[in-house]
Motif scaffolding. Structure first.
Motif, mmCIF file in Angstrom:
data_model
loop_
_atom_site.group_PDB
_atom_site.id
_atom_site.type_symbol
_atom_site.label_atom_id
_atom_site.label_comp_id
_atom_site.label_asym_id
_atom_site.label_seq_id
_atom_site.Cartn_x
_atom_site.Cartn_y
_atom_site.Cartn_z
ATOM 1 N N ALA A 1 0.726 -1.268 0.155
ATOM 2 C CA ALA A 1 0.151 -0.115 0.069
ATOM 3 C C ALA A 1 0.928 1.237 0.079
ATOM 4 O O ALA A 1 0.715 2.186 -0.647
ATOM 5 C CB ALA A 1 -1.080 0.069 1.213
ATOM 6 N N ILE A 2 2.033 1.313 0.929
ATOM 7 C CA ILE A 2 2.736 2.379 0.961
ATOM 8 C C ILE A 2 3.498 2.617 -0.460
ATOM 9 O O ILE A 2 3.794 3.897 -1.084
ATOM 10 C CB ILE A 2 3.761 2.372 2.132
ATOM 11 N N THR A 3 3.949 1.425 -1.051
ATOM 12 C CA THR A 3 4.671 1.541 -2.373
ATOM 13 C C THR A 3 3.685 2.250 -3.575
ATOM 14 O O THR A 3 4.036 3.048 -4.377
ATOM 15 C CB THR A 3 5.372 0.252 -2.655
ATOM 16 N N ALA A 4 2.763 1.657 -3.471
ATOM 17 C CA ALA A 4 1.562 1.957 -4.390
ATOM 18 C C ALA A 4 1.213 3.240 -4.547
ATOM 19 O O ALA A 4 1.174 4.142 -5.285
ATOM 20 C CB ALA A 4 0.379 1.019 -4.475
ATOM 21 N N ALA A 5 1.013 3.725 -3.065
ATOM 22 C CA ALA A 5 0.633 5.363 -2.829
ATOM 23 C C ALA A 5 2.048 5.896 -3.258
ATOM 24 O O ALA A 5 1.649 7.086 -3.918
ATOM 25 C CB ALA A 5 0.158 5.412 -1.586
ATOM 26 N N SER A 6 3.051 5.623 -3.131
ATOM 27 C CA SER A 6 4.238 6.427 -3.335
ATOM 28 C C SER A 6 4.671 6.557 -4.770
ATOM 29 O O SER A 6 4.801 7.648 -5.329
ATOM 30 C CB SER A 6 5.456 5.819 -3.003
ATOM 31 N N THR B 1 4.497 14.127 -6.136
ATOM 32 C CA THR B 1 4.177 15.009 -5.133
ATOM 33 C C THR B 1 4.617 14.500 -3.657
ATOM 34 O O THR B 1 4.629 14.991 -2.839
ATOM 35 C CB THR B 1 2.849 15.325 -5.069
ATOM 36 N N GLY B 2 4.614 13.309 -3.506
ATOM 37 C CA GLY B 2 4.644 12.472 -2.386
ATOM 38 C C GLY B 2 5.782 12.607 -1.291
ATOM 39 O O GLY B 2 5.748 12.670 -0.268
ATOM 40 N N GLY B 3 6.793 13.324 -2.001
ATOM 41 C CA GLY B 3 7.978 13.834 -1.227
ATOM 42 C C GLY B 3 7.955 14.889 -0.366
ATOM 43 O O GLY B 3 8.567 15.295 0.371
ATOM 44 N N LEU B 4 6.584 15.689 -0.698
ATOM 45 C CA LEU B 4 6.679 17.039 -0.180
ATOM 46 C C LEU B 4 6.667 17.178 1.256
ATOM 47 O O LEU B 4 7.246 17.953 1.708
ATOM 48 C CB LEU B 4 5.204 17.711 -0.637
ATOM 49 N N TYR B 5 6.050 16.145 1.975
ATOM 50 C CA TYR B 5 5.736 16.167 3.498
ATOM 51 C C TYR B 5 7.100 15.856 4.221
ATOM 52 O O TYR B 5 7.191 16.361 5.326
ATOM 53 C CB TYR B 5 4.499 15.540 3.829
ATOM 54 N N THR C 1 8.956 8.280 -4.762
ATOM 55 C CA THR C 1 8.790 9.701 -4.868
ATOM 56 C C THR C 1 10.232 10.271 -5.172
ATOM 57 O O THR C 1 10.272 11.581 -5.269
ATOM 58 C CB THR C 1 8.084 10.162 -3.582
ATOM 59 N N THR C 2 11.094 9.863 -4.930
ATOM 60 C CA THR C 2 12.645 10.597 -4.870
ATOM 61 C C THR C 2 13.169 10.792 -6.138
ATOM 62 O O THR C 2 14.370 11.208 -6.432
ATOM 63 C CB THR C 2 13.652 9.946 -3.915
ATOM 64 N N HIS C 3 12.821 10.006 -7.267
ATOM 65 C CA HIS C 3 13.234 9.852 -8.765
ATOM 66 C C HIS C 3 12.278 9.626 -9.563
ATOM 67 O O HIS C 3 11.014 9.753 -9.281
ATOM 68 C CB HIS C 3 14.157 8.774 -8.661
ATOM 69 N N PRO D 1 16.854 -7.208 -14.200
ATOM 70 C CA PRO D 1 16.970 -6.367 -15.395
ATOM 71 C C PRO D 1 17.469 -4.811 -14.956
ATOM 72 O O PRO D 1 17.373 -4.465 -13.656
ATOM 73 C CB PRO D 1 15.588 -6.209 -15.812
ATOM 74 N N ILE D 2 18.125 -4.112 -15.863
ATOM 75 C CA ILE D 2 18.826 -2.867 -15.335
ATOM 76 C C ILE D 2 17.726 -1.867 -14.882
ATOM 77 O O ILE D 2 18.073 -1.048 -13.880
ATOM 78 C CB ILE D 2 19.748 -2.420 -16.211
ATOM 79 N N THR D 3 16.540 -2.086 -15.683
ATOM 80 C CA THR D 3 15.650 -1.093 -15.149
ATOM 81 C C THR D 3 15.029 -1.143 -13.788
ATOM 82 O O THR D 3 14.789 -0.251 -12.964
ATOM 83 C CB THR D 3 14.271 -1.452 -16.141
ATOM 84 N N HIS D 4 15.116 -2.636 -13.310
ATOM 85 C CA HIS D 4 14.608 -2.816 -11.934
ATOM 86 C C HIS D 4 15.896 -2.403 -10.800
ATOM 87 O O HIS D 4 15.375 -2.064 -10.003
ATOM 88 C CB HIS D 4 14.543 -4.398 -11.649
ATOM 89 N N ALA D 5 17.281 -2.685 -11.434
ATOM 90 C CA ALA D 5 18.244 -2.449 -10.611
ATOM 91 C C ALA D 5 18.210 -0.539 -10.258
ATOM 92 O O ALA D 5 18.447 -0.297 -9.252
ATOM 93 C CB ALA D 5 19.392 -2.580 -11.413
ATOM 94 N N ARG D 6 17.960 0.010 -11.323
ATOM 95 C CA ARG D 6 17.846 1.457 -10.796
ATOM 96 C C ARG D 6 16.984 1.681 -9.838
ATOM 97 O O ARG D 6 17.053 2.757 -8.801
ATOM 98 C CB ARG D 6 17.412 2.276 -12.065
ATOM 99 N N PHE D 7 15.865 1.396 -9.940
ATOM 100 C CA PHE D 7 14.824 1.214 -8.501
ATOM 101 C C PHE D 7 15.460 0.905 -7.476
ATOM 102 O O PHE D 7 15.172 1.770 -6.205
ATOM 103 C CB PHE D 7 13.397 0.532 -8.949
ATOM 104 N N LEU D 8 16.010 -0.222 -7.355
ATOM 105 C CA LEU D 8 16.666 -0.625 -6.122
ATOM 106 C C LEU D 8 17.881 0.106 -5.456
ATOM 107 O O LEU D 8 17.824 0.385 -4.310
ATOM 108 C CB LEU D 8 16.812 -2.225 -6.364
ATOM 109 N N VAL D 9 18.559 0.739 -6.425
ATOM 110 C CA VAL D 9 19.641 1.711 -6.195
ATOM 111 C C VAL D 9 19.035 2.893 -5.735
ATOM 112 O O VAL D 9 19.593 3.267 -4.372
ATOM 113 C CB VAL D 9 20.480 1.947 -7.251
ATOM 114 N N HIS D 10 18.102 3.269 -6.187
ATOM 115 C CA HIS D 10 17.331 4.468 -5.508
ATOM 116 C C HIS D 10 16.735 4.192 -4.272
ATOM 117 O O HIS D 10 16.861 5.166 -3.258
ATOM 118 C CB HIS D 10 16.314 5.251 -6.404
ATOM 119 N N ALA D 11 16.400 3.135 -3.892
ATOM 120 C CA ALA D 11 15.770 2.680 -2.634
ATOM 121 C C ALA D 11 16.852 2.571 -1.507
ATOM 122 O O ALA D 11 16.657 3.031 -0.454
ATOM 123 C CB ALA D 11 15.343 1.272 -2.707
#
Length: 403
Positions: free
Chosen positions: A107-112, A118-122, A179-181, A360-370
């Motif tokens: 739920a948190i991931t989907a909302a993010s 906008t989700g990083g605003l708060y 929300t960070t990238h 896949p490198i597309t998935h790797a990018r998301f995990l790096v940001h995490a």
């Protein structure tokens, strides 16, 4: 007749089309809040003009003022709406169920991901909220932490309070990382990828907490005037925010007249951008040093995590200023800095995909940001966790069970 987004033929007349009328949006107030959330997230609270938000919605400034008397009122409602959307997502997850932890993190991931513009605003702008409005945001964050912690401890009842709180903070940081990238991936792939990475942190065996060693030496201050100015400015920006610091404040802290500051920097913005590039250069150096000491992709990732964590923990003010004040840089500088960020993430993702050939490198990018988000978030906790504990969590995201 051309109709702007959010308009039709039932409101005020269009220029050049006598008798034609623009449509009044069915939920104009919500459209204003949505536009404001994007504007505040992109540019920061102080940089946003209400006229720009009105233009984005397709209304006049007086029409906006009929809904919100001033910018602060709009900002407060915007953060409250975002917080409530997170609360609603959490409340939709069944309490005390066998899959509660997964349901909450999904739920948190989907909302993010849904609110990634906008989700990083708060997170970064809540320092401008007045106490009553800040309580609204904090109540949701506390509620989130308690629910995730309770679900996690049912699965790992051996966790003590300190370990549970740290792992949960890392889990929610992973789930909020979209929300960070702006890396691109369909939601149907992002949600399980990020939620699984967050849940996997429950398996980390954290090093025991250690007391930080007492400092034996505070070191020497830089002698070069430019470095003194930059050092003092970073401290002031971190403590008070960019907007509330003047050139005179920086000059006083550096024991210089204001004219002495202008000899080295043409403006306060130039000082801020120099600080940003200082942070970027240190990250680039840390990566280069890690690669120079590695012989395998695994060693490269371990070395990059270790150096990045040490850098972040030792430069909290610098990293904090980078994260919170980027909206005050010029558009040209922001673009250049973000391009460098993409290069940095691509370097991490490349070594990650070499270590984990099935990823896949597309998935790797998301995990790096995490993983990077976990380092940033945990280094801001008080009391600050030891670098070894932050490393264990961030390395798990990148390397999985092989960390």
């Amino acid at each position: 007749m051309t109709v702007r987004p959010g308009t039709s033929t039932s409101d005020t007349s269009q220029p050049g089309a006598p008798g034609a009328r623009r449509r009044r949006p069915a939920d104009r107030r919500r459209l204003i809040v949505d536009a404001a959330a994007k504007a505040f997230s992109d540019g920061g609270y102080h940089a946003v003009r209400l006229d720009d938000i009105a233009d984005a919605v397709g209304i006049s400034a007086p029409a906006l003022y009929r809904h919100f008397p001033n910018k602060y009122a709009l900002f407060a409602e915007t953060t409250a709406v975002l917080a409530q959307s997170l609360r609603s997502a959490l409340d939709a997850a069944e309490a005390d169920g066998d899959d509660e932890l997964r349901d909450l993190l999904v739920a948190i991931t989907a909302a993010s991901f849904e609110n990634r513009r906008t989700g990083g605003l708060y997170r970064w702008e809540s320092r401008y909220l007045e106490p009553a409005d800040l309580d609204i945001v904090r109540d949701v964050v506390v509620h989130q932490h308690r629910r995730v912690r309770a679900a996690a401890r049912r699965l790992r009842p051996d966790l003590g309070d300190a370990d549970a709180n740290l792992i949960v903070a890392a889990m929610t940081s992973v789930a909020a990382s979209p929300t960070t990238h702006r890396s691109s991936l369909p939601a149907r792939e992002v949600t399980p990828l990020i939620a699984d990475a967050a849940i996997d942190l429950l398996e980390v065996d954290l090093p025991d907490p250690v007391e930080p060693p007492a400092p034996t030496c505070h070191g020497l201050a830089p002698a070069a005037k430019r470095e003194v100015i930059l050092t003092e400015a970073i401290n002031l920006f971190a403590a008070r925010g960019f907007r509330d610091v003047t050139i005179e404040d920086i000059a006083h802290a550096a024991n210089l007249p204001a004219s002495g500051v202008y000899r080295h920097f043409p403006s306060k913005v130039a000082i801020l951008e120099a600080a940003f590039w200082r942070a970027t250069d240190r990250v680039t150096t840390a990566i280069s040093d890690a690669l120079a000491g590695a012989t395998t992709p695994h060693e490269a990732l371990v070395g990059m995590v270790r150096r990045y964590v040490r850098l972040t923990c030792s430069s909290t003010d610098l990293i904090s200023v980078y994260e919170t004040e980027i909206g005050h840089a010029t558009p040209e500088a922001r673009n250049a800095l973000r391009n460098q960020q993409r290069i940095t993430v691509e370097e991490w993702a490349t070594w990650m995909s070499r270590e984990r050939a099935d990823l896949p490198i597309t998935h790797a990018r998301f995990l790096v940001h995490a993983a990077l988000n976990v380092v940033t978030d945990l280094s801001r906790l008080r009391p600050k966790p030891s670098p070894e504990r932050i490393e264990a969590l961030s390395a798990r995201i990148l390397l999985g069970a092989n960390a």
